[in-house]
Design an enzyme around this catalytic site. Structure first.
Site, PDB file in Angstrom:
ATOM      1  N   GLU A 183       0.837  -1.142   0.034  1.00  0.00           N
ATOM      2  CA  GLU A 183       0.085   0.033  -0.067  1.00  0.00           C
ATOM      3  C   GLU A 183       0.731   1.356  -0.100  1.00  0.00           C
ATOM      4  O   GLU A 183       1.308   1.745   1.197  1.00  0.00           O
ATOM      5  CB  GLU A 183      -1.061   0.205   1.284  1.00  0.00           C
ATOM      6  CG  GLU A 183      -1.878   1.192   1.255  1.00  0.00           C
ATOM      7  CD  GLU A 183      -2.663   1.223   2.433  1.00  0.00           C
ATOM      8  OE1 GLU A 183      -3.612   2.339   2.648  1.00  0.00           O
ATOM      9  OE2 GLU A 183      -2.636   0.307   3.283  1.00  0.00           O
ATOM     10  N   LYS A 225      -2.566  -2.072  -3.247  1.00  0.00           N
ATOM     11  CA  LYS A 225      -3.664  -1.245  -2.588  1.00  0.00           C
ATOM     12  C   LYS A 225      -3.292   0.139  -2.751  1.00  0.00           C
ATOM     13  O   LYS A 225      -2.477   0.877  -2.017  1.00  0.00           O
ATOM     14  CB  LYS A 225      -3.767  -1.609  -1.225  1.00  0.00           C
ATOM     15  CG  LYS A 225      -4.859  -0.566  -0.535  1.00  0.00           C
ATOM     16  CD  LYS A 225      -5.313  -1.018   0.917  1.00  0.00           C
ATOM     17  CE  LYS A 225      -6.418  -0.123   1.604  1.00  0.00           C
ATOM     18  NZ  LYS A 225      -6.881  -0.382   2.968  1.00  0.00           N
TER      19      LYS A 225
END
Length: 358
Positions: A183, A225
């Site tokens: 992420e 992500k």
């Protein structure tokens, strides 16, 4: 040496592919105790363990909701919690066909010599913690790196530090049986336009995949992500179709086809906005070698929190709101959302928090 091929290889590939199943996505319920305290304050609920447990039970035990989810990211406290009837949450999720995940980073710290840019900490005992979480039933993990767009940001130093940090985390997870969610969040804060966000996103993602490659990470056993490519929070808004076009183009240029799925963060968009943007991406008829899904926290919980307000008598109403958002986002992963979900209170309000700390 090529990509990781240890004892968990097949399991990692299988679990990453499962999480990316079209029609399903991830509920991010891994808010730290401090962050959930802020959410509770907004609905006048005391931040104590029992209230946190009650909220999570409300979400995980909503009838019909788990069919729309493939994973739930938990905070360490929640990994070991139980329903009021004594059933571990991990078992509730598994029985519903949902893989439990765990947030493993320990927050951000400032990088000296920069304009308040950050890197993420938590590598020191990560292997040990991953082994413990795997034992407790977790099958994937999340680590959030944070970058910001400014006149001279993100600096090359911040980009490289965060890319290397994500890659180190990813390989440690894989060696311990957890699928790493990578992420690199580029904050929406600022007056920049969508072109600037697209450019920065390309540079950051390219650096991340270079680092993942150097660390011999098995891409088939990972998930990405990212933020959606949007204008800054202080800039003029654009349509979901424009966001979809820019976002998918950015991903086509940077994310290898070996990655099974991309699960977007909502980044302070309203519930409805996040769903419409995801839907627009899945409606695009262009090359998309990965499935495009969601890993939403605020954008799956806002109207649920408002409906609940910490009161037992509101649980049914709150669950109806949660089910509505899960179903809407499930449809968005298939590009079939019609924008016809019954909007609960708070569903269309911006959830943007400047310099958001998770």
């Amino acid at each position: 040496m090529s990509a990781y091929c240890g004892k968990y290889k097949d399991e990692l590939i299988k679990n990453a592919a499962y999480i990316g199943t079209p029609g399903k996505g991830i509920l991010a319920a891994d808010e730290s105790t401090g962050t959930i305290g802020k959410r509770f304050a907004s609905i006048n609920v005391e931040n104590v363990e029992e209230n946190r447990r009650s909220l999570r039970e409300l979400l995980f035990c909503t009838p019909g909701a788990l069919q729309y989810l493939s994973g739930v990211i938990l905070f360490e406290e929640t990994l070991y919690q139980k329903t009021k009837d004594g059933k571990p949450f991990v078992d509730v999720l598994k029985e519903g066909g949902v893989l439990p995940g765990i947030k493993v980073d320990k927050g951000t710290i400032e990088v000296a010599g920069t304009e308040k840019e950050t890197t993420t900490q938590g590598h020191d005992d990560l292997g040990k913690r991953c082994a413990k979480y795997y034992e407790a039933g977790a099958r994937f993990a999340k680590w959030r790196a944070v970058l910001k767009i400014g006149p001279n940001e993100p600096s090359q130093l911040a980009i490289d530090l965060n890319a290397q940090g994500l890659a180190r985390y990813a390989i440690i997870c894989q060696e311990n049986g957890l699928v790493p969610i990578v992420e690199p969040e580029i904050l929406v804060d600022g007056p920049h336009d969508i072109d600037r966000c697209a450019y920065v996103s390309e540079v950051v993602l390219a650096a991340c995949y270079k680092a993942l490659n150097e660390h011999h990470v098995l891409l088939e056993g990972t998930l990405l992500k990212p933020n959606m490519v949007t204008p800054g929070s202080d800039a003029k808004k654009v349509s979901p179709e424009v966001i979809a076009e820019y976002t998918v183009r950015t991903l086509q240029r940077t994310v290898p086809a070996a990655v099974p799925a991309i699960v977007f963060l909502s980044g302070g968009q309203s519930e409805e906005e996040a769903t419409l943007n995801l839907n627009a991406m899945n409606k695009l008829s262009t090359k998309k070698p990965w499935s495009l899904s969601f890993s939403f926290g605020r954008a799956l919980q806002q109207s649920t929190l408002k409906a609940w307000s910490g009161k037992a008598e509101n649980i049914e109403k709150a669950r109806a709101a949660f089910l509505t958002r899960c179903k809407a986002n499930s449809e968005a992963t298939l590009g079939t959302y019609k924008g016809d979900a019954v909007l609960g209170e708070g569903a269309s309000e911006s959830l943007h928090v400047k310099d958001y700390k998770y």
